[in-house]
Scaffold this active site. Structure first.
Site, PDB file in Angstrom:
ATOM      1  N   SER A 184      45.615  45.638  55.091  1.00  0.00           N
ATOM      2  CA  SER A 184      45.214  47.227  54.709  1.00  0.00           C
ATOM      3  C   SER A 184      43.497  47.592  55.780  1.00  0.00           C
ATOM      4  CB  SER A 184      44.463  46.224  54.082  1.00  0.00           C
ATOM      5  OG  SER A 184      43.775  45.476  54.245  1.00  0.00           O
ATOM      6  N   HIS A 212      49.146  46.380  49.291  1.00  0.00           N
ATOM      7  CA  HIS A 212      48.733  47.614  49.647  1.00  0.00           C
ATOM      8  C   HIS A 212      50.185  48.086  50.028  1.00  0.00           C
ATOM      9  CE1 HIS A 212      44.998  47.812  50.395  1.00  0.00           C
ATOM     10  NE2 HIS A 212      44.926  46.612  50.759  1.00  0.00           N
ATOM     11  N   LYS A 243      45.512  47.912  42.784  1.00  0.00           N
ATOM     12  CA  LYS A 243      45.472  49.210  43.376  1.00  0.00           C
ATOM     13  C   LYS A 243      46.373  49.712  42.760  1.00  0.00           C
ATOM     14  CE  LYS A 243      43.429  46.171  47.169  1.00  0.00           C
ATOM     15  NZ  LYS A 243      43.730  45.021  47.450  1.00  0.00           N
TER      16      LYS A 243
HETATM   17  C1  LIG Z   1      43.183  43.727  47.644  1.00  0.00           C
HETATM   18  C2  LIG Z   1      44.544  41.909  48.603  1.00  0.00           C
HETATM   19  C3  LIG Z   1      44.081  41.073  48.081  1.00  0.00           C
HETATM   20  C4  LIG Z   1      43.950  40.565  46.759  1.00  0.00           C
HETATM   21  O1  LIG Z   1      44.265  41.460  45.673  1.00  0.00           O
HETATM   22  P1  LIG Z   1      42.949  41.627  44.229  1.00  0.00           P
HETATM   23  O2  LIG Z   1      43.691  41.590  43.520  1.00  0.00           O
HETATM   24  O3  LIG Z   1      42.164  42.306  44.912  1.00  0.00           O
HETATM   25  O4  LIG Z   1      42.444  39.792  44.476  1.00  0.00           O
HETATM   26  C5  LIG Z   1      45.599  40.364  48.746  1.00  0.00           C
HETATM   27  N1  LIG Z   1      45.605  40.713  49.183  1.00  0.00           N
HETATM   28  C6  LIG Z   1      45.390  41.949  50.302  1.00  0.00           C
HETATM   29  C7  LIG Z   1      46.253  42.785  51.535  1.00  0.00           C
HETATM   30  C8  LIG Z   1      44.431  43.252  49.356  1.00  0.00           C
HETATM   31  O5  LIG Z   1      44.613  44.108  50.102  1.00  0.00           O
END
Ligand SMILES: *Cc1c(COP(=O)(O)O)cnc(C)c1O
Length: 396
Positions: A184, A212, A243
Protein backbone atom coordinates in the site's frame (compact mmCIF):
# COMPACT_ATOMS: atom_id res chain seq x y z
CA UNK A 1 -3.58 17.48 40.81
CA UNK A 2 -6.92 16.07 39.67
CA UNK A 3 -6.99 12.79 37.76
CA UNK A 4 -7.83 14.53 34.50
CA UNK A 5 -4.99 17.02 35.00
CA UNK A 6 -2.51 14.21 35.51
CA UNK A 7 -3.89 12.43 32.43
CA UNK A 8 -3.53 15.64 30.43
CA UNK A 9 0.05 16.18 31.63
CA UNK A 10 1.14 12.61 30.88
CA UNK A 11 -0.37 12.63 27.38
CA UNK A 12 1.05 16.08 26.62
CA UNK A 13 4.51 14.69 27.26
CA UNK A 14 3.82 11.79 24.89
CA UNK A 15 2.54 14.17 22.22
CA UNK A 16 5.61 16.40 22.56
CA UNK A 17 7.79 13.36 21.99
CA UNK A 18 5.88 12.62 18.77
CA UNK A 19 6.24 16.25 17.64
CA UNK A 20 9.98 16.22 18.32
CA UNK A 21 10.33 12.99 16.33
CA UNK A 22 8.41 14.54 13.42
CA UNK A 23 5.72 11.86 13.85
CA UNK A 24 2.82 13.97 15.08
CA UNK A 25 -0.41 13.36 13.13
CA UNK A 26 -3.52 15.46 12.84
CA UNK A 27 -6.83 15.39 11.00
CA UNK A 28 -7.48 17.45 7.89
CA UNK A 29 -10.91 18.79 6.93
CA UNK A 30 -12.48 17.93 3.60
CA UNK A 31 -15.49 19.87 2.36
CA UNK A 32 -16.54 16.96 0.17
CA UNK A 33 -15.27 13.41 0.02
CA UNK A 34 -13.97 11.32 -2.84
CA UNK A 35 -14.21 13.88 -5.61
CA UNK A 36 -11.27 14.41 -7.99
CA UNK A 37 -11.14 18.05 -6.92
CA UNK A 38 -12.10 18.94 -3.37
CA UNK A 39 -11.38 21.50 -0.64
CA UNK A 40 -8.88 20.56 2.07
CA UNK A 41 -8.59 22.90 5.05
CA UNK A 42 -10.15 25.64 2.94
CA UNK A 43 -7.96 25.19 -0.15
CA UNK A 44 -9.22 23.83 -3.47
CA UNK A 45 -7.01 20.89 -4.46
CA UNK A 46 -6.69 18.02 -6.90
CA UNK A 47 -7.11 14.98 -4.66
CA UNK A 48 -4.29 12.44 -5.15
CA UNK A 49 -4.67 10.64 -1.82
CA UNK A 50 -7.84 8.63 -2.08
CA UNK A 51 -8.11 4.84 -2.25
CA UNK A 52 -11.47 5.21 -3.98
CA UNK A 53 -9.38 4.31 -7.03
CA UNK A 54 -12.24 3.60 -9.42
CA UNK A 55 -14.44 6.46 -8.25
CA UNK A 56 -17.18 4.00 -7.27
CA UNK A 57 -17.92 5.75 -3.96
CA UNK A 58 -19.97 8.27 -5.92
CA UNK A 59 -21.23 5.92 -8.61
CA UNK A 60 -25.01 6.36 -9.07
CA UNK A 61 -25.65 2.60 -8.92
CA UNK A 62 -23.88 2.28 -5.56
CA UNK A 63 -25.58 5.36 -4.15
CA UNK A 64 -29.00 4.11 -5.30
CA UNK A 65 -28.38 0.63 -3.85
CA UNK A 66 -27.40 2.11 -0.47
CA UNK A 67 -30.43 4.38 -0.46
CA UNK A 68 -32.87 1.58 -1.35
CA UNK A 69 -31.40 -0.83 1.20
CA UNK A 70 -31.69 1.81 3.91
CA UNK A 71 -35.28 2.60 2.98
CA UNK A 72 -36.22 -1.11 3.00
CA UNK A 73 -34.14 -2.47 5.87
CA UNK A 74 -33.23 0.52 8.05
CA UNK A 75 -29.90 2.06 8.99
CA UNK A 76 -28.41 -0.65 11.19
CA UNK A 77 -28.08 -4.39 11.61
CA UNK A 78 -28.57 -3.81 15.30
CA UNK A 79 -26.53 -6.73 16.54
CA UNK A 80 -23.66 -9.06 15.74
CA UNK A 81 -24.13 -11.56 12.91
CA UNK A 82 -24.33 -14.48 15.35
CA UNK A 83 -27.10 -12.93 17.43
CA UNK A 84 -29.72 -11.03 15.45
CA UNK A 85 -27.70 -9.25 12.77
CA UNK A 86 -27.67 -11.77 9.94
CA UNK A 87 -29.66 -10.94 6.84
CA UNK A 88 -30.06 -12.44 3.34
CA UNK A 89 -28.06 -9.52 1.92
CA UNK A 90 -25.02 -10.86 3.77
CA UNK A 91 -25.23 -14.27 2.20
CA UNK A 92 -25.94 -12.80 -1.20
CA UNK A 93 -22.81 -10.65 -0.91
CA UNK A 94 -20.71 -13.55 0.37
CA UNK A 95 -21.75 -15.77 -2.50
CA UNK A 96 -20.96 -13.01 -4.99
CA UNK A 97 -17.54 -12.40 -3.39
CA UNK A 98 -16.63 -16.10 -3.38
CA UNK A 99 -17.53 -16.32 -7.06
CA UNK A 100 -15.61 -13.11 -7.74
CA UNK A 101 -12.31 -14.41 -6.35
CA UNK A 102 -12.83 -18.05 -7.31
CA UNK A 103 -13.09 -19.42 -3.77
CA UNK A 104 -15.48 -21.94 -2.25
CA UNK A 105 -16.84 -19.48 0.28
CA UNK A 106 -16.43 -16.01 1.73
CA UNK A 107 -17.21 -14.26 5.00
CA UNK A 108 -17.82 -10.54 5.39
CA UNK A 109 -16.19 -8.64 8.26
CA UNK A 110 -16.89 -5.11 9.48
CA UNK A 111 -13.46 -3.89 8.33
CA UNK A 112 -10.26 -5.28 6.87
CA UNK A 113 -8.45 -4.44 10.08
CA UNK A 114 -10.91 -6.59 12.04
CA UNK A 115 -10.73 -9.35 9.44
CA UNK A 116 -6.96 -9.67 9.82
CA UNK A 117 -6.78 -9.33 13.60
CA UNK A 118 -9.73 -11.73 13.87
CA UNK A 119 -8.68 -14.32 11.32
CA UNK A 120 -5.00 -14.88 12.16
CA UNK A 121 -5.52 -15.92 15.82
CA UNK A 122 -8.48 -18.08 14.68
CA UNK A 123 -6.28 -20.25 12.49
CA UNK A 124 -2.81 -20.08 14.08
CA UNK A 125 -1.73 -20.34 17.69
CA UNK A 126 0.68 -21.97 20.10
CA UNK A 127 3.12 -24.29 18.30
CA UNK A 128 2.50 -22.66 14.91
CA UNK A 129 4.80 -20.32 13.02
CA UNK A 130 3.67 -17.33 10.98
CA UNK A 131 5.95 -16.00 8.24
CA UNK A 132 5.26 -12.38 7.52
CA UNK A 133 6.63 -10.22 4.70
CA UNK A 134 8.66 -7.36 6.20
CA UNK A 135 6.24 -4.81 4.71
CA UNK A 136 2.99 -6.64 5.49
CA UNK A 137 0.11 -4.33 6.47
CA UNK A 138 -0.20 -3.23 10.11
CA UNK A 139 -3.44 -5.21 10.53
CA UNK A 140 -1.59 -8.43 9.62
CA UNK A 141 1.18 -7.54 12.06
CA UNK A 142 -1.39 -6.95 14.82
CA UNK A 143 -3.10 -10.25 13.96
CA UNK A 144 0.23 -12.03 14.52
CA UNK A 145 0.63 -10.32 17.88
CA UNK A 146 -2.82 -11.44 18.99
CA UNK A 147 -2.19 -15.06 18.02
CA UNK A 148 0.11 -17.07 20.23
CA UNK A 149 2.10 -18.23 17.22
CA UNK A 150 5.76 -17.35 16.77
CA UNK A 151 6.26 -14.82 13.98
CA UNK A 152 9.20 -14.83 11.59
CA UNK A 153 9.61 -11.79 9.37
CA UNK A 154 11.11 -12.52 5.93
CA UNK A 155 12.74 -10.08 3.53
CA UNK A 156 10.22 -8.08 1.52
CA UNK A 157 9.09 -9.88 -1.66
CA UNK A 158 11.84 -12.48 -1.36
CA UNK A 159 10.65 -16.09 -1.92
CA UNK A 160 14.17 -17.45 -1.23
CA UNK A 161 14.33 -16.01 2.29
CA UNK A 162 10.81 -17.32 2.87
CA UNK A 163 11.79 -20.78 1.69
CA UNK A 164 14.82 -20.85 4.00
CA UNK A 165 12.67 -19.75 6.95
CA UNK A 166 10.02 -22.39 6.17
CA UNK A 167 12.68 -25.12 5.99
CA UNK A 168 14.22 -23.97 9.26
CA UNK A 169 10.78 -24.35 10.88
CA UNK A 170 9.74 -27.58 9.25
CA UNK A 171 8.64 -29.00 12.62
CA UNK A 172 5.99 -26.30 13.19
CA UNK A 173 2.46 -27.63 13.63
CA UNK A 174 1.04 -25.14 11.10
CA UNK A 175 2.83 -22.68 8.81
CA UNK A 176 0.99 -19.54 7.73
CA UNK A 177 2.52 -17.06 5.28
CA UNK A 178 1.28 -13.45 5.14
CA UNK A 179 1.73 -11.16 2.16
CA UNK A 180 -0.01 -8.19 0.55
CA UNK A 181 -0.91 -8.43 -3.15
CA UNK A 182 -0.04 -4.79 -3.78
CA UNK A 183 1.98 -3.02 -1.08
CA UNK A 184 0.00 0.00 0.00
CA UNK A 185 2.90 2.40 0.46
CA UNK A 186 5.26 1.29 -2.33
CA UNK A 187 2.88 0.14 -5.04
CA UNK A 188 4.98 -2.93 -5.82
CA UNK A 189 3.40 -6.32 -6.50
CA UNK A 190 4.09 -9.47 -4.51
CA UNK A 191 5.83 -12.17 -6.59
CA UNK A 192 2.76 -14.35 -6.11
CA UNK A 193 3.64 -17.27 -8.45
CA UNK A 194 6.98 -17.86 -6.72
CA UNK A 195 5.57 -17.35 -3.22
CA UNK A 196 2.73 -19.76 -3.91
CA UNK A 197 5.13 -22.38 -5.31
CA UNK A 198 7.33 -22.12 -2.21
CA UNK A 199 4.31 -22.42 0.10
CA UNK A 200 2.97 -25.45 -1.78
CA UNK A 201 6.39 -27.13 -1.70
CA UNK A 202 6.87 -26.51 2.02
CA UNK A 203 3.32 -27.26 3.11
CA UNK A 204 2.51 -23.68 4.21
CA UNK A 205 -0.78 -21.79 3.84
CA UNK A 206 -0.58 -18.53 1.96
CA UNK A 207 -2.78 -15.66 3.15
CA UNK A 208 -3.01 -12.91 0.53
CA UNK A 209 -4.20 -9.49 1.67
CA UNK A 210 -5.45 -8.03 -1.60
CA UNK A 211 -6.91 -4.81 -0.25
CA UNK A 212 -5.20 -2.73 -2.95
CA UNK A 213 -5.37 -5.24 -5.82
CA UNK A 214 -9.10 -6.01 -5.63
CA UNK A 215 -11.14 -4.24 -8.30
CA UNK A 216 -8.04 -2.82 -9.93
CA UNK A 217 -5.77 -5.67 -11.07
CA UNK A 218 -6.53 -8.51 -13.46
CA UNK A 219 -8.54 -8.51 -16.62
CA UNK A 220 -11.84 -8.46 -14.75
CA UNK A 221 -10.62 -6.61 -11.67
CA UNK A 222 -10.48 -9.73 -9.55
CA UNK A 223 -7.16 -8.80 -8.06
CA UNK A 224 -3.55 -9.85 -7.80
CA UNK A 225 -4.26 -13.57 -8.19
CA UNK A 226 -6.12 -12.97 -11.45
CA UNK A 227 -3.32 -10.68 -12.62
CA UNK A 228 -0.88 -13.60 -12.28
CA UNK A 229 -3.29 -16.19 -13.72
CA UNK A 230 -3.69 -17.75 -10.26
CA UNK A 231 -7.38 -17.08 -9.60
CA UNK A 232 -8.71 -19.74 -7.25
CA UNK A 233 -5.24 -21.04 -6.34
CA UNK A 234 -4.52 -18.97 -3.20
CA UNK A 235 -5.85 -20.83 -0.14
CA UNK A 236 -6.78 -17.70 1.88
CA UNK A 237 -7.55 -14.29 0.44
CA UNK A 238 -8.93 -11.17 2.01
CA UNK A 239 -9.63 -7.64 0.92
CA UNK A 240 -11.43 -4.50 1.94
CA UNK A 241 -14.71 -3.26 0.48
CA UNK A 242 -13.84 0.30 1.49
CA UNK A 243 -11.23 1.19 -1.13
CA UNK A 244 -11.67 0.47 -4.83
CA UNK A 245 -15.10 -1.08 -4.22
CA UNK A 246 -16.40 2.24 -2.96
CA UNK A 247 -18.36 0.74 -0.07
CA UNK A 248 -17.46 -0.41 3.44
CA UNK A 249 -16.53 -3.68 5.12
CA UNK A 250 -14.16 -6.48 4.17
CA UNK A 251 -14.11 -10.12 3.11
CA UNK A 252 -12.15 -13.30 3.67
CA UNK A 253 -12.38 -16.06 1.07
CA UNK A 254 -11.27 -19.69 1.16
CA UNK A 255 -12.53 -23.22 1.81
CA UNK A 256 -15.91 -23.67 3.51
CA UNK A 257 -14.19 -24.88 6.66
CA UNK A 258 -12.32 -21.59 6.89
CA UNK A 259 -15.60 -19.68 6.84
CA UNK A 260 -17.05 -21.93 9.54
CA UNK A 261 -13.93 -21.62 11.66
CA UNK A 262 -14.03 -17.83 11.45
CA UNK A 263 -17.71 -17.77 12.44
CA UNK A 264 -16.80 -19.89 15.44
CA UNK A 265 -13.47 -18.44 16.48
CA UNK A 266 -12.66 -15.02 14.99
CA UNK A 267 -13.22 -12.51 17.78
CA UNK A 268 -13.20 -9.65 15.27
CA UNK A 269 -16.24 -11.31 13.69
CA UNK A 270 -18.06 -12.46 16.81
CA UNK A 271 -17.79 -9.44 19.10
CA UNK A 272 -18.78 -6.62 16.78
CA UNK A 273 -21.93 -5.31 15.13
CA UNK A 274 -22.90 -6.55 11.70
CA UNK A 275 -22.55 -4.06 8.86
CA UNK A 276 -25.56 -1.89 8.03
CA UNK A 277 -27.69 -2.95 5.02
CA UNK A 278 -26.53 0.08 3.00
CA UNK A 279 -22.91 -1.13 3.04
CA UNK A 280 -23.91 -4.65 1.93
CA UNK A 281 -26.09 -3.36 -0.88
CA UNK A 282 -23.49 -0.92 -2.21
CA UNK A 283 -20.84 -3.67 -2.12
CA UNK A 284 -23.10 -5.91 -4.18
CA UNK A 285 -23.71 -3.06 -6.61
CA UNK A 286 -19.94 -2.47 -6.84
CA UNK A 287 -19.32 -6.09 -7.88
CA UNK A 288 -21.92 -5.70 -10.63
CA UNK A 289 -20.41 -2.41 -11.79
CA UNK A 290 -16.95 -4.03 -11.97
CA UNK A 291 -18.43 -6.66 -14.26
CA UNK A 292 -20.55 -4.34 -16.44
CA UNK A 293 -18.31 -1.28 -16.67
CA UNK A 294 -14.66 -2.17 -17.26
CA UNK A 295 -14.08 1.43 -18.39
CA UNK A 296 -13.46 2.60 -14.81
CA UNK A 297 -10.48 0.28 -14.54
CA UNK A 298 -9.20 1.31 -17.97
CA UNK A 299 -9.44 4.97 -17.03
CA UNK A 300 -7.60 4.41 -13.75
CA UNK A 301 -4.69 2.80 -15.60
CA UNK A 302 -4.68 5.56 -18.21
CA UNK A 303 -4.56 8.23 -15.51
CA UNK A 304 -1.90 6.32 -13.60
CA UNK A 305 0.27 6.12 -16.71
CA UNK A 306 -0.10 9.84 -17.30
CA UNK A 307 0.78 10.70 -13.71
CA UNK A 308 3.67 8.22 -13.53
CA UNK A 309 5.26 9.43 -16.78
CA UNK A 310 4.73 13.06 -15.77
CA UNK A 311 6.34 12.67 -12.34
CA UNK A 312 9.25 10.63 -13.71
CA UNK A 313 9.96 13.16 -16.44
CA UNK A 314 10.06 15.91 -13.80
CA UNK A 315 12.83 13.93 -12.11
CA UNK A 316 10.95 12.38 -9.18
CA UNK A 317 12.03 9.01 -7.79
CA UNK A 318 9.06 6.60 -7.80
CA UNK A 319 10.97 3.55 -6.55
CA UNK A 320 9.76 0.18 -7.79
CA UNK A 321 6.07 0.97 -8.18
CA UNK A 322 4.34 -1.20 -10.78
CA UNK A 323 0.78 -0.25 -9.98
CA UNK A 324 -1.63 2.62 -9.39
CA UNK A 325 0.13 3.52 -6.10
CA UNK A 326 3.00 5.91 -6.79
CA UNK A 327 5.41 6.69 -3.95
CA UNK A 328 7.28 9.96 -4.52
CA UNK A 329 10.42 9.49 -2.44
CA UNK A 330 11.90 12.49 -0.66
CA UNK A 331 15.54 12.00 0.33
CA UNK A 332 15.43 14.54 3.18
CA UNK A 333 12.73 13.34 5.61
CA UNK A 334 12.42 16.79 7.20
CA UNK A 335 11.15 18.12 3.85
CA UNK A 336 8.25 15.69 3.53
CA UNK A 337 5.58 17.55 5.48
CA UNK A 338 6.69 21.04 4.32
CA UNK A 339 6.54 19.74 0.72
CA UNK A 340 3.09 18.29 1.33
CA UNK A 341 1.88 21.63 2.79
CA UNK A 342 3.43 23.66 -0.05
CA UNK A 343 1.67 21.41 -2.57
CA UNK A 344 -1.62 21.99 -0.73
CA UNK A 345 -1.10 25.73 -1.13
CA UNK A 346 -0.38 25.11 -4.81
CA UNK A 347 -3.60 23.09 -5.26
CA UNK A 348 -2.64 19.41 -4.84
CA UNK A 349 -3.21 17.01 -1.99
CA UNK A 350 -0.79 14.08 -1.80
CA UNK A 351 -0.34 12.91 1.78
CA UNK A 352 3.17 12.77 3.24
CA UNK A 353 4.00 9.38 4.75
CA UNK A 354 6.67 9.13 7.43
CA UNK A 355 7.91 6.58 9.92
CA UNK A 356 6.44 4.59 11.62
CA UNK A 357 4.12 4.00 8.61
CA UNK A 358 7.23 3.46 6.46
CA UNK A 359 10.82 2.57 7.40
CA UNK A 360 13.25 5.28 8.54
CA UNK A 361 14.85 6.91 5.47
CA UNK A 362 11.94 6.05 3.17
CA UNK A 363 9.65 9.04 3.67
CA UNK A 364 7.51 9.91 0.71
CA UNK A 365 4.34 11.39 -0.66
CA UNK A 366 1.84 8.73 -1.60
CA UNK A 367 0.25 9.64 -4.92
CA UNK A 368 -2.69 7.88 -6.59
CA UNK A 369 -4.85 8.91 -9.48
CA UNK A 370 -8.52 8.01 -9.59
CA UNK A 371 -10.51 6.86 -12.60
CA UNK A 372 -12.57 10.03 -12.24
CA UNK A 373 -9.72 12.53 -12.73
CA UNK A 374 -9.81 14.52 -15.96
CA UNK A 375 -6.51 14.87 -17.79
CA UNK A 376 -6.37 18.63 -17.21
CA UNK A 377 -6.74 18.08 -13.45
CA UNK A 378 -3.75 15.75 -13.48
CA UNK A 379 -1.81 18.25 -15.58
CA UNK A 380 -2.60 20.93 -13.02
CA UNK A 381 -1.21 18.64 -10.32
CA UNK A 382 1.95 17.90 -12.33
CA UNK A 383 2.50 21.62 -12.84
CA UNK A 384 2.38 22.14 -9.06
CA UNK A 385 4.82 19.23 -8.54
CA UNK A 386 7.14 20.95 -11.01
CA UNK A 387 6.92 24.44 -9.52
CA UNK A 388 7.00 23.51 -5.82
CA UNK A 389 9.59 20.74 -6.25
CA UNK A 390 12.03 23.11 -7.95
CA UNK A 391 11.44 25.88 -5.45
CA UNK A 392 12.19 23.50 -2.56
CA UNK A 393 15.17 21.91 -4.27
CA UNK A 394 13.58 18.45 -4.33
CA UNK A 395 14.02 18.27 -8.09
CA UNK A 396 16.40 20.37 -10.15
C1 LIG B 1 -6.73 -0.69 4.19
C2 LIG B 1 -6.07 -1.99 4.40
C3 LIG B 1 -6.57 -2.92 5.32
C4 LIG B 1 -7.69 -2.58 6.25
O1 LIG B 1 -8.89 -2.51 5.59
P1 LIG B 1 -10.07 -1.62 6.22
O2 LIG B 1 -11.31 -2.18 5.64
O3 LIG B 1 -9.78 -0.21 5.82
O4 LIG B 1 -9.98 -1.79 7.70
C5 LIG B 1 -5.97 -4.16 5.40
N1 LIG B 1 -4.90 -4.47 4.64
C6 LIG B 1 -4.38 -3.58 3.75
C7 LIG B 1 -3.22 -3.99 2.92
C8 LIG B 1 -4.93 -2.32 3.61
O5 LIG B 1 -4.41 -1.45 2.77
Amino acid sequence: MSASDSLRAALSTDLDTLREAGQYRWLRHFDSLQEPVTRVDGREVVLLSSSNYLGLARHPRLVAAAREATARHGTASGSSRLIAGNHPLYEELEEALALFVGAESALVFATGYLANVGMIPAIAGEGDVIFSDALAHASLVDGCRLSRARTEVFRHNDPQTLEAALRANAEARRKLVLVDGVYSMDGDLSPLPDLLAVCEREGAWLLLDDSHGTGVLGERGRGTAEHFGLAGRVPIQMGTLGKSLGSFGAWVAGPRELRETLINRARGFIFTCALPPAALASSLAALRVLEDEPEHRARLWENTRHLREGLRSLGYDLGGSETHILPVFIADASQVMPFCEALLDAGVFAQGIRPPSVPEGASRLRVCAMATHAKDQLDRALEAFDRVGRRMGIIS
